[in-house]
Design a protein around this motif. Structure first.
Motif, mmCIF file in Angstrom:
data_model
loop_
_atom_site.group_PDB
_atom_site.id
_atom_site.type_symbol
_atom_site.label_atom_id
_atom_site.label_comp_id
_atom_site.label_asym_id
_atom_site.label_seq_id
_atom_site.Cartn_x
_atom_site.Cartn_y
_atom_site.Cartn_z
ATOM 1 N N ASN A 23 -26.297 -79.044 -25.010
ATOM 2 C CA ASN A 23 -25.209 -79.384 -25.824
ATOM 3 C C ASN A 23 -23.979 -79.721 -25.208
ATOM 4 O OD1 ASN A 23 -26.235 -77.409 -27.904
ATOM 5 N ND2 ASN A 23 -25.951 -75.570 -26.472
ATOM 6 N N ASP A 24 -23.356 -80.440 -26.033
ATOM 7 C CA ASP A 24 -22.079 -81.218 -25.667
ATOM 8 C C ASP A 24 -20.930 -80.564 -26.532
ATOM 9 O OD1 ASP A 24 -20.289 -82.634 -24.438
ATOM 10 O OD2 ASP A 24 -20.802 -84.877 -25.231
ATOM 11 N N LEU A 25 -19.696 -79.960 -26.018
ATOM 12 C CA LEU A 25 -18.509 -79.546 -26.892
ATOM 13 C C LEU A 25 -17.620 -80.716 -26.900
ATOM 14 C CD1 LEU A 25 -17.081 -77.038 -28.057
ATOM 15 C CD2 LEU A 25 -15.968 -76.615 -26.013
ATOM 16 N N VAL A 26 -17.416 -80.995 -28.148
ATOM 17 C CA VAL A 26 -16.599 -82.245 -28.293
ATOM 18 C C VAL A 26 -15.232 -82.147 -28.786
ATOM 19 C CG1 VAL A 26 -18.407 -83.922 -28.381
ATOM 20 C CG2 VAL A 26 -17.616 -82.914 -30.545
ATOM 21 N N MET A 63 -26.845 -82.110 -28.408
ATOM 22 C CA MET A 63 -26.080 -81.902 -29.714
ATOM 23 C C MET A 63 -24.665 -81.961 -29.293
ATOM 24 S SD MET A 63 -26.698 -79.284 -32.679
ATOM 25 C CE MET A 63 -28.185 -79.406 -32.873
ATOM 26 N N LYS A 64 -23.904 -82.643 -30.185
ATOM 27 C CA LYS A 64 -22.265 -82.577 -30.010
ATOM 28 C C LYS A 64 -21.738 -81.412 -31.126
ATOM 29 C CE LYS A 64 -21.852 -87.413 -29.348
ATOM 30 N NZ LYS A 64 -22.494 -88.276 -30.398
ATOM 31 N N TRP A 65 -20.972 -80.531 -30.371
ATOM 32 C CA TRP A 65 -20.341 -79.416 -31.221
ATOM 33 C C TRP A 65 -18.859 -79.544 -31.298
ATOM 34 C CZ3 TRP A 65 -23.079 -75.313 -32.993
ATOM 35 C CH2 TRP A 65 -24.439 -74.946 -32.739
ATOM 36 N N CYS A 66 -18.531 -79.193 -32.427
ATOM 37 C CA CYS A 66 -16.869 -78.649 -32.523
ATOM 38 C C CYS A 66 -16.905 -77.447 -33.174
ATOM 39 C CB CYS A 66 -16.184 -79.953 -33.027
ATOM 40 S SG CYS A 66 -16.712 -80.117 -34.942
ATOM 41 N N TYR A 80 -11.676 -75.823 -21.862
ATOM 42 C CA TYR A 80 -12.878 -76.377 -21.881
ATOM 43 C C TYR A 80 -12.862 -77.962 -21.696
ATOM 44 C CZ TYR A 80 -14.269 -71.901 -23.435
ATOM 45 O OH TYR A 80 -14.517 -70.526 -23.407
ATOM 46 N N GLY A 81 -11.591 -78.655 -21.587
ATOM 47 C CA GLY A 81 -11.319 -79.829 -21.231
ATOM 48 C C GLY A 81 -11.742 -81.000 -22.559
ATOM 49 N N VAL A 82 -11.511 -80.333 -23.715
ATOM 50 C CA VAL A 82 -11.864 -81.065 -24.784
ATOM 51 C C VAL A 82 -10.465 -81.402 -25.816
ATOM 52 C CG1 VAL A 82 -14.310 -80.312 -25.013
ATOM 53 C CG2 VAL A 82 -12.623 -79.021 -26.160
ATOM 54 N N ARG A 127 -17.466 -65.524 -26.001
ATOM 55 C CA ARG A 127 -18.964 -65.669 -25.525
ATOM 56 C C ARG A 127 -19.509 -66.860 -26.309
ATOM 57 N NH1 ARG A 127 -20.536 -61.155 -23.183
ATOM 58 N NH2 ARG A 127 -19.459 -59.172 -23.870
ATOM 59 N N THR A 128 -19.350 -67.226 -27.346
ATOM 60 C CA THR A 128 -20.336 -68.657 -27.891
ATOM 61 C C THR A 128 -20.105 -69.832 -26.887
ATOM 62 O OG1 THR A 128 -19.959 -67.334 -30.100
ATOM 63 C CG2 THR A 128 -21.209 -69.402 -29.900
ATOM 64 N N ILE A 129 -18.764 -70.421 -26.666
ATOM 65 C CA ILE A 129 -18.647 -71.464 -26.144
ATOM 66 C C ILE A 129 -19.393 -71.305 -24.793
ATOM 67 C CG2 ILE A 129 -17.038 -73.202 -25.234
ATOM 68 C CD1 ILE A 129 -15.415 -72.491 -27.855
ATOM 69 N N PRO A 130 -19.023 -70.282 -23.903
ATOM 70 C CA PRO A 130 -19.653 -70.070 -22.641
ATOM 71 C C PRO A 130 -21.063 -70.348 -22.561
ATOM 72 C CG PRO A 130 -17.628 -68.481 -22.902
ATOM 73 C CD PRO A 130 -17.973 -69.372 -24.313
ATOM 74 N N ALA A 131 -21.649 -69.688 -23.837
ATOM 75 C CA ALA A 131 -23.258 -69.570 -23.849
ATOM 76 C C ALA A 131 -23.628 -71.231 -24.262
ATOM 77 C CB ALA A 131 -23.472 -68.704 -24.979
ATOM 78 N N LEU A 132 -22.926 -71.594 -25.070
ATOM 79 C CA LEU A 132 -23.449 -73.092 -25.593
ATOM 80 C C LEU A 132 -23.224 -73.900 -24.230
ATOM 81 C CD1 LEU A 132 -21.792 -74.512 -28.742
ATOM 82 C CD2 LEU A 132 -21.633 -75.904 -26.617
ATOM 83 N N LEU A 133 -22.052 -73.724 -23.347
ATOM 84 C CA LEU A 133 -21.871 -74.594 -22.129
ATOM 85 C C LEU A 133 -23.122 -74.374 -21.233
ATOM 86 C CD1 LEU A 133 -18.144 -74.998 -22.291
ATOM 87 C CD2 LEU A 133 -19.792 -76.727 -23.046
ATOM 88 N N THR A 134 -23.743 -73.295 -21.282
ATOM 89 C CA THR A 134 -24.884 -73.177 -20.141
ATOM 90 C C THR A 134 -26.142 -74.118 -20.514
ATOM 91 O OG1 THR A 134 -26.126 -71.389 -21.394
ATOM 92 C CG2 THR A 134 -24.255 -70.514 -19.743
ATOM 93 N N ASP A 135 -26.190 -74.679 -21.568
ATOM 94 C CA ASP A 135 -27.262 -75.559 -21.941
ATOM 95 C C ASP A 135 -26.866 -77.066 -21.875
ATOM 96 O OD1 ASP A 135 -29.497 -76.703 -23.046
ATOM 97 O OD2 ASP A 135 -29.832 -75.234 -24.567
ATOM 98 N N PRO A 136 -27.473 -77.462 -20.952
ATOM 99 C CA PRO A 136 -26.978 -79.113 -20.906
ATOM 100 C C PRO A 136 -27.241 -80.050 -22.088
ATOM 101 C CG PRO A 136 -28.838 -78.432 -19.354
ATOM 102 C CD PRO A 136 -28.385 -77.229 -19.943
#
Ligand SMILES: NC(=O)c1ccc[n+]([C@@H]2O[C@H](COP(=O)([O-])OP(=O)(O)OC[C@H]3O[C@@H](n4cnc5c(N)ncnc54)[C@H](O)[C@@H]3O)[C@@H](O)[C@H]2O)c1
Length: 340
Positions: free
Chosen positions: A31-34, A6-9, A51-53, A20-29
């Protein structure tokens, strides 16, 4: 949408999103922070680089430039409606931070717009994913305290005057301790009891600080089946003095969760099952020891709430059950403020 990721912005990347939320999101492979966006150029750059985005200071520009499935909106409350609607206009599913919107009317309008478009809307009430709140719910379901008759929650923090703080301004935050802390308790109480709160009223005041919103409140409530309860929410109690409790009393015992109304899983749940039978005129108090359960520090509530959202999106069938509850909480809050 790619079924595996799932691609998130993110809109409003600098506060709880970064903590809290971005670190939690990134623990799940899965999820993709875009991309991230923040109105503050400093916060946008800092979180983008961290986060390199790609990072933006304008939400429309980000939504035009970036291909995402879902948008996490984590801005001050007065921004929620417009930004969630904007994301919807780009065909996105939205995970929106609590409380839903500045008032019940806007919250309802927002939910109806998502329903009409068939896009998922979920709200960031993560406390129902606390391991001990889940335990409390399970104990109640198996009759562990008989019929629930009384519920109490206490959620506080120390929040002194801060120049320019949006939470201290009624037009920007929608209210004070009730809007920020009380809503968590109301939503959690409905979740654990499995029934709606039918009515809520409050006494509230601003007595420690000089901002215009309330720095303390006591909410009294009655659920659909007649369970009575109260919620204490305060901005004027030191963090070290915070009890952070949820108490449930029934016809056959109690469940008391201490230290569980928090951003991390932890604390202790005490469960006492003590059906009584006959009336005892002497009212001798039991010395029975409750059974104790400790929180699961490996359980990340923020990760869990995002995973629940992702499951719904991937199923292709929006589920508005929890968003409905969150909107109802806003409508209760409207009633509380209007009737005072
Ligand atoms: N569920 C939780 O545990 C939890 C905890 C804290 C906050 N929250 C909620 O998260 C939301 C944000 O709260 P916070 O504590 O992070 O606030 P904050 O003020 O710490 O951070 C908000 C961020 O949004 C940015 N911002 C402000 N206006 C913006 C705009 N118009 N567009 C884009 N970015 C903008 C700010 O620069 C800042 O980086 C609120 O709805 C709050 O109730 C939830």
């Amino acid at each position: 949408m790619n079924q595996s990721t799932m691609k998130w912005c993110v809109i409003g990347a600098g506060g709880i999103a970064d903590r809290r939320t971005i670190p939690a999101l990134l623990t799940d492979p899965k999820n993709d922070l875009v991309a991230v966006m923040d109105k503050s150029p400093v916060a946008a750059k800092a979180t983008g680089e961290k986060y390199g985005v790609p990072y933006f200071t304008d939400e429309r520009e980000m939504l035009e430039a970036i291909n995402a499935d879902a948008v996490y909106v984590s801005t001050p409350v007065f921004c929620h409606y417009d930004q969630a609607m904007l994301a919807l206009s780009f065909g996105k599913h939205v995970f929106l931070e609590k409380p839903v919107c500045i008032d019940g009317k806007k919250s309802r309008e927002l939910l109806e717009a998502f329903k009409a478009a068939g896009k998922q809307l979920s709200i960031g009430y993560m406390m129902k994913y606390h391991s001990l709140h889940e335990k409390a719910k399970a104990l109640i379901a198996e009759g562990g305290i008989g019929t629930v008759n009384s519920v109490r929650a206490q959620f506080t923090c120390w929040y002194p005057d801060i120049a320019g703080a949006w939470r201290q301004n009624k037009a920007l935050g929608g209210g004070g301790a009730i809007m920020d802390l009380g809503v968590h308790c109301l939503e959690l109480i409905e979740d654990i009891l499995g029934e709606p709160i039918a009515e809520a009223k409050a006494f509230y005041s601003t007595r420690t600080f000089s901002y215009e919103v309330e720095d303390g409140a006591v909410i009294v409530l009655r659920t659909k089946s007649g369970i009575l309860g109260h919620v204490d929410c305060n901005f004027n109690i030191p963090d070290k003095a915070s009890e952070s409790k949820l108490e449930l009393y029934g016809s056959e015992g109690y469940i008391i969760c201490r230290g569980t109304l928090a951003q991390e899983d932890g604390g202790v749940l005490s469960h006492l099952y003590c059906p009584q039978g006959d009336y005892e005129a002497a009212q001798n108090r039991t010395t029975d020891k409750p059974v104790e359960y400790t929180g699961d520090s490996s359980n990340n509530m923020y990760r869990r709430q995002l995973a629940a959202f992702a499951e719904i999106v991937k199923s292709g069938k929006p589920d508005y059950t929890l968003a409905e509850r969150a909107v109802r909480v806003q409508e209760l809050v409207d009633e509380i403020y209007q009737n005072n």
